[in-house]
Design an enzyme around this catalytic site. Structure first.
Site, PDB file in Angstrom:
ATOM      1  N   LYS A  52       0.838  -1.205   0.000  1.00 21.98           N
ATOM      2  CA  LYS A  52       0.000   0.000   0.000  1.00 21.98           C
ATOM      3  C   LYS A  52       0.876   1.259   0.000  1.00 21.98           C
ATOM      4  CE  LYS A  52      -3.795  -2.524   2.073  1.00 21.98           C
ATOM      5  NZ  LYS A  52      -4.514  -2.966   3.272  1.00 21.98           N
ATOM      6  N   GLN A  96      -4.959  -2.061   9.626  1.00 22.69           N
ATOM      7  CA  GLN A  96      -4.749  -3.333   8.941  1.00 22.69           C
ATOM      8  C   GLN A  96      -5.285  -4.494   9.799  1.00 22.69           C
ATOM      9  OE1 GLN A  96      -3.395  -3.732   5.738  1.00 22.69           O
ATOM     10  NE2 GLN A  96      -4.091  -5.832   6.008  1.00 22.69           N
ATOM     11  N   ASP A 119     -11.364   2.106   3.906  1.00 23.55           N
ATOM     12  CA  ASP A 119     -11.592   0.669   3.700  1.00 23.55           C
ATOM     13  C   ASP A 119     -13.082   0.379   3.471  1.00 23.55           C
ATOM     14  OD1 ASP A 119      -9.357  -0.950   3.551  1.00 23.55           O
ATOM     15  OD2 ASP A 119      -9.112  -1.140   5.725  1.00 23.55           O
TER      16      ASP A 119
END
Ligand code: NAD
Length: 292
Positions: A52, A96, A119
């Site tokens: 990322k 994460q 997200d």
């Protein structure tokens, strides 16, 4: 049979994001800023966050990784999240997953300001998505939609079978494909589905997202079907330097000859997921979903 090239589509989309960022910056705006919080030492998570970061650099975003030790308490993590929620310099952030067992993932997801939830896992964004309102779409299903769009694959009136009902892949995928504009008739299969083989064999489009290597075999796939393989399972291999290789949920060599389109693993859905995260971050920076 056409092999859907996720790397090519992802590269094209990254170029277009990079161009837009360059224009924004030339016009005096600041570059979009994505923050990732990583708790603990999980190897796969470190790899994902590394990818990322690299992708942020490629498209001209600012990227910050907040690395916290595995023994970080839930309260400490929630405090960090509150700090990022309040920081005007941060356009979007992700935590994460998975998190260490002593931290509630649901509490963490719900602590993120929906306006910065790139997200797209916060219930506000999920609810908006289901209602057909603008929202940050979860990256993997959104990436699959981009692949279908890029290849001009007809979805209206098609029977789409989604295998898997997780909050991050199966469930949002099924919902999005049933929405206006995609117009599929969707069946969701899961671990308790009866006659799964017959159901999958009736799909014009099959999205396999169950996480069981090579589960979908040729006899389960209708001739001419579009097969999207989301699964990633690491298996030992004596043919690679690393000692392992990645397998999808579809037995590729058997199934591919029956398909009109198929995604390989790796190089299909995987590269799209990160690009979708970049798109959400760009939308956050521009105030496209939630005006600033
Ligand atoms: P998950 O474990 O949360 O969910 C799996 C789902 O599959 C569950 O809903 C379960 O009911 C269903 N399932 C399990 N066994 C089944 C069976 N025998 N028959 C029918 N259904 C069954 O997994 P997830 O997070 O949705 O991920 C699924 C797979 O996709 C994993 O391999 C994961 O690594 C991969 N993944 C890939 C990407 C990507 O970018 N390519 C992104 C996310 C997840």
């Amino acid at each position: 049979m056409t092999i859907i090239d996720g790397k090519e589509v992802a590269a094209a989309m990254k170029r277009s994001i990079a161009e837009e960022v360059a224009r924004m910056v030339a016009d005096g705006a600041k570059a979009p800023h994505l923050v990732a919080i990583l708790v603990g030492e999980d190897g796969a998570s470190q790899t994902y966050v590394g990818h990322k970061e690299k992708c942020c650099n490629e498209v001209g975003f600012r990227s910050t990784v907040v690395r916290l030790p595995g023994e970080t308490t839930e309260a400490e993590l929630l405090e960090r999240i509150a700090g990022l929620n309040a920081d005007p310099d941060v356009d979007g952030f992700i935590v994460q997953l998975p998190l260490p067992g002593h931290i509630s993932e649901q509490k963490v997801i719900e602590a993120i300001d929906p306006r910065k939830d790139v997200d797209g896992f916060h219930p506000v964004n999920t609810g908006r998505m289901i209602s057909g309102l603008p929202s940050y779409l979860p990256a993997t299903p959104d990436g699959i939609l981009s692949l279908l769009r890029y290849y001009g694959i007809e979805t209206a009136g098609k029977h789409c079978v989604v295998i898997g009902r997780s909050n991050i892949v199966g469930r949002p995928m099924a919902n999005l494909l049933s929405q206006k504009g995609w117009d599929c008739t969707v069946t969701v299969c899961h671990s308790r589905t009866a006659n799964l083989r017959e159901v999958v064999a009736s799909g014009d489009i099959v999205v396999a997202a169950l996480g069981k290597a090579e589960f979908v075999t040729a006899d389960m796939v209708k001739e001419g079907a579009v097969v999207i393989d989301v699964g990633i399972t690491r298996v030992p291999s004596d043919k690679t330097k690393s000692g392992w290789k990645l397998l999808g949920d579809v037995k590729y060599d058997d199934v591919a000859p029956r398909c009109s389109y198929i995604t390989p693993v790796p190089g299909g859905v995987g590269p799209m997921t990160i690009v979708s995260l970049m798109q959400n971050t760009l939308k956050a920076a521009k105030g496209e979903i939630y005006p600033k």
